[in-house]
Design a protein around this motif. Sequence first.
Motif, mmCIF file in Angstrom:
data_model
loop_
_atom_site.group_PDB
_atom_site.id
_atom_site.type_symbol
_atom_site.label_atom_id
_atom_site.label_comp_id
_atom_site.label_asym_id
_atom_site.label_seq_id
_atom_site.Cartn_x
_atom_site.Cartn_y
_atom_site.Cartn_z
ATOM 1 N N ARG A 7 0.859 -1.181 0.000
ATOM 2 C CA ARG A 7 0.000 0.000 0.000
ATOM 3 C C ARG A 7 0.901 1.238 0.000
ATOM 4 N NH1 ARG A 7 -5.159 -1.751 0.957
ATOM 5 N NH2 ARG A 7 -5.388 -3.704 2.134
ATOM 6 N N CYS A 26 -2.808 0.378 -4.126
ATOM 7 C CA CYS A 26 -2.091 -0.813 -3.701
ATOM 8 C C CYS A 26 -1.724 -1.650 -4.917
ATOM 9 C CB CYS A 26 -2.908 -1.624 -2.699
ATOM 10 S SG CYS A 26 -4.502 -2.190 -3.317
ATOM 11 N N LYS A 50 2.909 -1.648 4.278
ATOM 12 C CA LYS A 50 2.410 -0.285 4.125
ATOM 13 C C LYS A 50 3.618 0.633 4.038
ATOM 14 C CE LYS A 50 -0.981 3.013 5.865
ATOM 15 N NZ LYS A 50 -2.000 3.320 6.904
#
Length: 475
Positions: A7, A26, A50
Motif C-alpha cells: 500500500r 495498492c 504499508k
Amino acid sequence: MTKTLYRAPWIVAYQDGSHTLLENGCLVVEDDRIAFVGRHYEGEVDQEVKTRSIITPGLISTHAHMNESPIDKTIVEDANKRQFWSSSLIEILPPRASAMTDEDKEHCVDLSLATHLLTGTTTVMQMGEVSEYVVEAADRTGIRAYIAESYRSGRWLTRDGRRVEYEWFDDDGKKAMDAAAGLVRNIHERGNERLRGWLNPSQVDTCSEALLRESMELSQELDVPISIHAAQSLTEFVEMTRRNGRTPIEWLDDVGFLNDRVILGHALFLSGTPWVNFAGDDLGLIARSGASVSYNAWTFGRNGINMFSYDKYLKAGVNVCLGTDSDMQSMLESLRWTAVLGKIAERRSDGARADQAFNSATIDAANYLGRPDLGRISEGAKADLLFWNNDSPSMTPSRDPIKSIVYYAQPEDLRDVMVSGEYVVRDREVRGVDIERSVAAVKDAGRRVWSTWPEYDWGSRTIDEHIPLSYPRFA
C-alpha cells in the motif's frame, strides 16, 4: 509462491495504454510479476507492506558502456576539443581505453552496476568488452541486462590532433562478430530470464557495408535487438558524406540497416538540424524505418551538444528512448537533462515535459525491446519496481510524483529497487557489489590511466598538458 501486498501514497500505474497516477493505492507482487494494481485489494496475501514510498516502474537504459565509463570522470569535461567539434571520441577516449587493463574494466563493471541500480535502472543495455564478466556480475547483482560484445571493421585515430584517420582490420571485423554472436548464444543457453544478448556493430564510420549486412542477418537469425552509434559527431558526419555523398542515416538505409530491430546510439547530427549545413530528411527517414533512437542527454550536454530537438523527434514519430552512456551512469540524470535541455532547445517551458521523458525511460524503451511486461506497473508485468522516499526535503511536498522525480529527486531518495520481485537494492545497499572495494579499485585504475597518458597520446602530452586541471596545482 509468495504474494505480497504493497500500500502506497502514490503508484505510477499503467492503464489504458498510458501511465497514470494512482493515489493511495495498492499493488500485489506474486513471485516475479505484478498480480494486481488498483485502489483496493481484498484477496489473501502472505504479507502486507504499508510504505510511504512513491512506487514507479523501473527505468530502462538503452545505451551503456559499463566496462569503461567510470574512468571518464574529470577527463572529458571542459576540455578544448574545438578541432573535433567538441567530441571527445577522437583525442580523449582512445588513450583512456588503451591504458585500461581487463581487470580495470571488470572493476568498472561492478561500480557501474551499482551506480545504475542506485539511480533507478532495472534494465540496462550494455555494449563493450569483458562481456563474460558482465554476464556474471549482472547475474550476481540481479539487474536485468541485455549484453553485447562490441565489434567493428576498423578504428579511428589521430596522429596530429587535426585529422581523423582510419585503420582497417584484415578480416573486416568478422572474427569479432562471430565471437559476439557466440556470446549471445551462450547467454541464452544459461536460461536466466533476466539476461539476454544483443548485437553492437560499434559505429557507422568504423563498420563496412558487408559487416552491417551480416550483422542484420545475425540479428534476425538470433532474434535479438541491434544497436549502432550513428550521427554521434560532426567528424563522423563529414567523413560519411565524404565517403558516400550520403548522411550516416541515409547510408544506413541504403545498406538495409534501418528497421524496427535497430536502436541508433545518439542520432544527433542529422540533416536539417543546426549542427550540419546539409539538406535532407534524416528525421523522417528514421521515423519511417521504425528504428528507435537512444538519447543520452547528460553525456552530450556536458560537451555543449544537444538534440534539436527532443520535441521534434517525438512529433516526427521517432521512438526516443534514454540511455546512461558515460558517467554519471544515472537514468535520473538522463531524465532530468532530457527535460531541461529539451526546453532550452525549444525555448519553451513545455518544450520537453516530465511525462515525455519518463515515457522514454520506461514504456517507449520496453516497446523497442518488444517487452510489454517491462516499463509499466500492470497486471502480468514483471515486478521491476522503484521505491522513492516521499518524505525527504527534496521530494516534499509532492503534488505530482513524476515531476518530483524528474526535476527534484536526489539519488538518496531512491531507497529500494526490485527486479523480478526480488530486492536488489534494500535501503540503498546493493546486492552483489562491494562498493567500497570497487571504488578503491577504480581509483587505482584512474591513477594508472592518468600516469600513462603520454604513452597513448599522439603528442606524448601528459594528461595535465592535454586536459588542464580547473586550477593550477599548489606550489
